[in-house]
Design a protein around this motif. Structure first.
Motif, mmCIF file in Angstrom:
data_model
loop_
_atom_site.group_PDB
_atom_site.id
_atom_site.type_symbol
_atom_site.label_atom_id
_atom_site.label_comp_id
_atom_site.label_asym_id
_atom_site.label_seq_id
_atom_site.Cartn_x
_atom_site.Cartn_y
_atom_site.Cartn_z
ATOM 1 N N PRO A 83 -1.653 -20.063 0.826
ATOM 2 C CA PRO A 83 -0.709 -19.033 0.384
ATOM 3 C C PRO A 83 -0.958 -17.701 1.073
ATOM 4 N N SER A 84 0.090 -16.937 1.187
ATOM 5 C CA SER A 84 -0.007 -15.578 1.710
ATOM 6 C C SER A 84 -0.283 -14.612 0.563
ATOM 7 N N ILE A 85 -1.125 -13.631 0.817
ATOM 8 C CA ILE A 85 -1.437 -12.638 -0.214
ATOM 9 C C ILE A 85 -0.180 -11.891 -0.642
ATOM 10 N N GLN A 106 -11.651 -6.438 4.031
ATOM 11 C CA GLN A 106 -11.463 -6.718 5.451
ATOM 12 C C GLN A 106 -11.257 -8.214 5.681
ATOM 13 N N VAL A 107 -11.941 -9.024 4.897
ATOM 14 C CA VAL A 107 -11.734 -10.474 4.947
ATOM 15 C C VAL A 107 -10.282 -10.804 4.591
ATOM 16 N N ALA A 108 -9.733 -10.071 3.622
ATOM 17 C CA ALA A 108 -8.332 -10.278 3.239
ATOM 18 C C ALA A 108 -7.399 -9.985 4.415
ATOM 19 N N PHE A 109 -7.677 -8.929 5.161
ATOM 20 C CA PHE A 109 -6.881 -8.634 6.356
ATOM 21 C C PHE A 109 -6.978 -9.778 7.370
ATOM 22 N N GLU A 136 -6.230 0.658 -2.355
ATOM 23 C CA GLU A 136 -5.571 -0.373 -1.547
ATOM 24 C C GLU A 136 -6.545 -1.508 -1.237
ATOM 25 N N ASN A 137 -7.790 -1.153 -0.916
ATOM 26 C CA ASN A 137 -8.798 -2.173 -0.627
ATOM 27 C C ASN A 137 -9.026 -3.076 -1.839
#
Length: 468
Positions: free
Chosen positions: A5-7, A214-217, A333-334
């Motif tokens: 899935p996309s965040i 950053q892992v999410a990015f 946001e992070n």
């Protein structure tokens, strides 16, 4: 997971008028694809649904019928007044017939058969609203097909059925081509992702030394091709929408129909007058969660995180607790990105009340717990603990809305969920052992969902308001 899935497409999504992602946005998306497939102005729509299926008790109370009409009239969901759709359909000459029948399979996800006609064509399709705004069209003009609205696709329709074809395909005699545009913020691609399980994700964070935001990015960029700047800008937009909902929901003139009345303005006044039990920052966040949910019930625009029924929890925690901790907009946001990353691993639940409110409120608590914990530490093991505890604490929670409205007990559950998430984050920071890894929490939630599913399989325990 078979599909990753996309965040921003699947977890912190959809951006929609309330009150429900699966019952408001889902039907809208199915009907919008149907209009594009028809390729001309719709004149007649017949929708058939199972009498004891997922739509039966919620179709009108959650405004599914109005969302369908809005899509067929070519209106943007975020810019239309749902309450006027029936009148507008009548004025436009669009006839509609919504039927509950006994000859369709009863499914926990909302399934509907549609027959849509224009002046020259008729199409017949089966659409499913899986939960969290995710949809599938599984049958079209007698052919098996899978359309999810997540990428640009070309469909060839005709007497022999329908199929997805290359973009440069030419239509044959009696055929027509439908060009489908994505219904989601970021068109998805087939790129390889850096991990597929929560265990792999936390190992990736440890091995690379990258904080979870950053892992999410890294993950979302691999799925969508979007740049970090584009994703951060969208994260800011999501938080701004939530902030607007929080502010509007507490206004004295916010009203909605259902089984209860708006109470956020009164709650705010009582709190400011020191006439409520003080819970500190958590109490401020409770008010935010209440305000967002009440604004949602008034058809205000919300961001489902991961559903409309749980839309107040993550933004209230990230914004209000973050503010109390002195966190900047970038740090908020992070934290939102961390919440979305954790929510991605619950995707097998489809965030649907069909397996209990554990998949809505429970998942949101897990997401918020991890987000709050990430404001205090970058240690992936501690954040893993917070996410797991958050998922365990409401395991087995039923979906039991009174009269099918997303109000009682949904609003107060959103409020209570925020201090619960704070507690889980603090427990993780204190070193409590979560015992069960996050991947196993998700598997357990699915197993529990099968046990608590109602005998009629409609997906929810609809309770009736006691007559005065």
């Amino acid at each position: 997971m078979e599909r990753m899935p996309s965040i921003f497409n699947d977890v912190l999504s959809p951006v929609t008028p309330g009150p429900s992602s699966s019952n408001t946005c889902g039907p809208y998306r199915i009907a919008r694809l149907a209009r594009a497939l028809l390729g001309e102005t719709p004149r007649r729509i017949t929708v058939r649904m199972a009498r004891r299926g997922g739509y039966y008790d919620t179709f009108y109370s959650m405004h599914s019928h109005e969302a369908i009409l809005a899509a067929l009239l070519g209106q943007e969901l975020l810019r239309c007044d749902l309450s006027t759709m029936c009148r507008q359909a009548d004025e436009a000459g669009l006839s509609y017939d919504f039927q509950f029948v006994d000859d369709l399979p009863v499914r926990p996800s909302e399934l509907a058969e549609m027959e849509l006609s224009g002046d020259r064509r008729t199409i017949r399709l089966t659409g499913v609203s899986l939960g969290g705004g995710e949809i599938e069209i599984t049958r079209l003009n007698g052919s098996d097909i899978l359309l999810r609205g997540k990428r640009r696709e070309t469909v060839c329709l005709g007497p022999e059925g329908a199929r997805v074809v290359p973009e440069d395909t030419a239509a044959g005699p009696g055929q027509w081509l439908a060009r489908l545009e994505p219904l989601f913020p970021f068109p998805q691609q087939e790129g390889a992702v850096p991990f597929r399980t929560a265990q792999e994700m936390f190992a990736y964070a440890r091995d690379t030394g990258r904080p979870l935001w950053q892992v999410a990015f890294d993950y979302e960029s691999a799925l969508t091709g979007a740049t970090e700047a584009e994703l951060r800008a969208y994260a800011r937009q999501v938080l701004d929408i939530c902030c607007h909902a929080r502010q509007q929901g507490v206004c004295p003139d916010n009203h909605f129909i259902g089984v209860t009345d708006a109470r956020a303005a009164r709650y705010k006044a009582l709190r400011e007058g020191r006439k409520l039990i003080d819970l500190g920052a958590a109490d401020e966040a409770c008010l935010d969660a209440m305000s967002i949910m009440e604004f949602s019930n008034a058809h205000g625009t919300i961001v489902c995180m991961p559903t409309g029924g749980a839309s107040g929890i993550v933004p209230a925690a990230v914004y209000r607790i973050g503010e109390r901790l002195g966190k900047s907009e970038t740090e908020q946001e992070n934290a939102l990105l961390v919440a979305g990353l954790i929510g991605a691993f619950y995707y097998p639940t489809h965030y649907t009340g069909a397996i209990g409110c554990q998949a809505e409120i429970g998942v949101a608590v897990s997401m918020a717990s991890a987000a709050l914990c990430s404001m205090m530490t970058d240690d992936p093991d501690t954040i893993h603990c917070a996410a797991s505890l958050g998922g365990q604490v409401l395991m087995g929670l039923l979906c039991n809305p009174i009269e099918g409205y997303v109000q009682v007990p949904c609003i107060v559950r959103n409020m209570a969920a925020v201090p619960t998430a704070v507690t889980c984050a603090n427990a993780a920071l204190a070193g409590m052992d979560h015992i069960v890894p996050l991947d196993d929490v998700v598997a357990l939630m699915l197993a529990v969902g099968e046990k608590i599913r109602p005998c009629d399989e409609a997906g929810t325990y609809i309770l009736k308001k006691e007559e005065a």
